[in-house]
Design a protein around this motif. Structure first.
Motif, PDB file in Angstrom:
ATOM      1  N   PRO A  50      32.220  45.019  42.952  1.00 10.90           N
ATOM      2  CA  PRO A  50      30.754  45.176  42.980  1.00 10.90           C
ATOM      3  C   PRO A  50      30.056  43.818  42.926  1.00 10.90           C
ATOM      4  N   PHE A  51      28.943  43.719  43.625  1.00 14.60           N
ATOM      5  CA  PHE A  51      28.211  42.465  43.713  1.00 14.60           C
ATOM      6  C   PHE A  51      27.775  41.971  42.328  1.00 14.60           C
ATOM      7  N   ALA A  52      27.270  42.861  41.489  1.00 13.38           N
ATOM      8  CA  ALA A  52      26.811  42.461  40.159  1.00 13.38           C
ATOM      9  C   ALA A  52      27.967  41.922  39.315  1.00 13.38           C
ATOM     10  N   LEU A  53      29.139  42.502  39.445  1.00 17.97           N
ATOM     11  CA  LEU A  53      30.303  42.025  38.699  1.00 17.97           C
ATOM     12  C   LEU A  53      30.738  40.644  39.197  1.00 17.97           C
ATOM     13  N   ARG A  54      30.644  40.423  40.496  1.00 16.54           N
ATOM     14  CA  ARG A  54      30.949  39.103  41.049  1.00 16.54           C
ATOM     15  C   ARG A  54      29.968  38.055  40.524  1.00 16.54           C
ATOM     16  N   CYS A  55      28.693  38.425  40.436  1.00 13.18           N
ATOM     17  CA  CYS A  55      27.686  37.507  39.893  1.00 13.18           C
ATOM     18  C   CYS A  55      27.989  37.192  38.433  1.00 13.18           C
ATOM     19  N   LYS A 111      36.486  35.500  36.720  1.00 13.87           N
ATOM     20  CA  LYS A 111      37.053  36.638  37.449  1.00 13.87           C
ATOM     21  C   LYS A 111      38.071  37.376  36.582  1.00 13.87           C
ATOM     22  N   TRP A 112      38.825  36.640  35.776  1.00 10.78           N
ATOM     23  CA  TRP A 112      39.762  37.268  34.853  1.00 10.78           C
ATOM     24  C   TRP A 112      39.005  38.147  33.851  1.00 10.78           C
ATOM     25  N   ALA A 113      37.916  37.620  33.293  1.00  5.30           N
ATOM     26  CA  ALA A 113      37.128  38.374  32.316  1.00  5.30           C
ATOM     27  C   ALA A 113      36.491  39.615  32.937  1.00  5.30           C
ATOM     28  N   ASN A 155      38.415  33.203  54.711  1.00  5.22           N
ATOM     29  CA  ASN A 155      39.172  34.418  55.022  1.00  5.22           C
ATOM     30  C   ASN A 155      39.740  35.054  53.749  1.00  5.22           C
ATOM     31  N   THR A 156      38.854  35.238  52.760  1.00  3.55           N
ATOM     32  CA  THR A 156      39.249  35.838  51.486  1.00  3.55           C
ATOM     33  C   THR A 156      38.445  37.094  51.224  1.00  3.55           C
ATOM     34  N   ILE A 157      38.886  37.815  50.217  1.00  2.32           N
ATOM     35  CA  ILE A 157      38.186  39.008  49.749  1.00  2.32           C
ATOM     36  C   ILE A 157      38.331  39.052  48.234  1.00  2.32           C
ATOM     37  N   VAL A 158      37.301  39.521  47.559  1.00  2.29           N
ATOM     38  CA  VAL A 158      37.351  39.675  46.105  1.00  2.29           C
ATOM     39  C   VAL A 158      37.491  41.165  45.814  1.00  2.29           C
ATOM     40  N   VAL A 159      38.515  41.496  45.052  1.00  2.00           N
ATOM     41  CA  VAL A 159      38.786  42.898  44.753  1.00  2.00           C
ATOM     42  C   VAL A 159      38.735  43.123  43.245  1.00  2.00           C
ATOM     43  N   ARG A 160      38.450  44.349  42.899  1.00  2.00           N
ATOM     44  CA  ARG A 160      38.483  44.764  41.501  1.00  2.00           C
ATOM     45  C   ARG A 160      39.808  45.468  41.283  1.00  2.00           C
ATOM     46  N   GLU A 161      40.478  45.101  40.220  1.00  3.25           N
ATOM     47  CA  GLU A 161      41.787  45.694  39.947  1.00  3.25           C
ATOM     48  C   GLU A 161      41.686  46.674  38.796  1.00  3.25           C
ATOM     49  N   ARG A 162      42.440  47.725  38.922  1.00  2.00           N
ATOM     50  CA  ARG A 162      42.590  48.648  37.811  1.00  2.00           C
ATOM     51  C   ARG A 162      43.981  49.243  37.929  1.00  2.00           C
ATOM     52  N   GLN A 163      44.534  49.650  36.797  1.00  2.00           N
ATOM     53  CA  GLN A 163      45.845  50.276  36.812  1.00  2.00           C
ATOM     54  C   GLN A 163      45.759  51.568  37.631  1.00  2.00           C
ATOM     55  N   LEU A 189      38.461  40.883  38.210  1.00  2.00           N
ATOM     56  CA  LEU A 189      38.433  40.668  39.651  1.00  2.00           C
ATOM     57  C   LEU A 189      39.545  39.716  40.062  1.00  2.00           C
ATOM     58  N   ARG A 190      39.877  39.725  41.328  1.00  2.00           N
ATOM     59  CA  ARG A 190      40.902  38.829  41.866  1.00  2.00           C
ATOM     60  C   ARG A 190      40.502  38.419  43.275  1.00  2.00           C
ATOM     61  N   ILE A 191      40.766  37.166  43.607  1.00  2.00           N
ATOM     62  CA  ILE A 191      40.517  36.648  44.952  1.00  2.00           C
ATOM     63  C   ILE A 191      41.827  36.705  45.722  1.00  2.00           C
ATOM     64  N   LEU A 192      41.789  37.317  46.893  1.00  2.00           N
ATOM     65  CA  LEU A 192      42.964  37.417  47.763  1.00  2.00           C
ATOM     66  C   LEU A 192      42.588  36.991  49.166  1.00  2.00           C
TER      67      LEU A 192
END
Length: 167
Positions: free
Chosen positions: A30-35, A99-101, A156-164, A104-107
């Motif tokens: 989400p954009f707000a989480l990236r901010c 991003k750790w907090a 050429n990256t993407i930021v993703v949110r990770e969850r189990q 999020l992760r950059i791939l």
């Protein structure tokens, strides 16, 4: 004599992306989480500069003293921390402290780790270009289907949110 034949390394097409081999689901960040994540990263840098300025003032430095060593140390430390947190750390792990907090992760767009060069390109070339567009480069992340800003498109990256998986 028997010669042993070493197996060739697997081709890039046969390698699995890092997250595909783990039990993680990838979600658009989400954009707000990236901010919030980048805000955490920059708060760390500003705190270092504020602390060094405070120490400088306590040691008798002032507006008239040029080249005060404690302020210089703070500036150099902030630059080193910025390079490590925004370039090296994401290049090796896909994470900054922010991003750790935020979870999020950059791939890379294909799901692989981004590497140090791409991380430096993303943050130290892509971010300034996103600023030069009056912030529209960042705002693009809020409106594009994959959530990619100008800096993501450049590297050429993407930021993703990770969850189990399963949670």
């Amino acid at each position: 004599m028997t010669a042993t034949v070493a197996e060739p390394p697997p081709s890039r097409a046969k390698l699995q992306p890092r997250l595909a081999t783990q039990s993680f689901a990838r979600l658009r960040a989400p954009f707000a989480l990236r901010c919030g994540a980048i805000l955490i990263d920059y708060i760390i840098l500003v705190a270092i500069l504020a602390f060094s300025t405070l120490v400088s003032r306590l040691l008798g430095g002032g507006a008239r003293s040029a080249g005060n060593s404690s302020e210089t140390v703070g500036i150099v430390l902030a630059i080193v921390i910025a390079a490590l947190n925004l370039g090296v750390l994401p290049g090796l792990t896909g994470l900054t402290v922010g991003k750790w907090a935020a979870g999020l992760r950059i791939l890379r767009a294909d799901g692989f780790e981004i590497g140090i060069g791409r991380a430096f390109l993303r943050h130290f070339i892509g971010y300034p270009l996103s600023f030069l567009t009056l912030g529209l480069g960042f705002l693009a992340a809020a409106f594009t289907p994959r959530g990619r800003g100008l800096h993501d498109l450049i590297a050429n990256t993407i930021v993703v949110r990770e969850r189990q998986a399963g949670t």
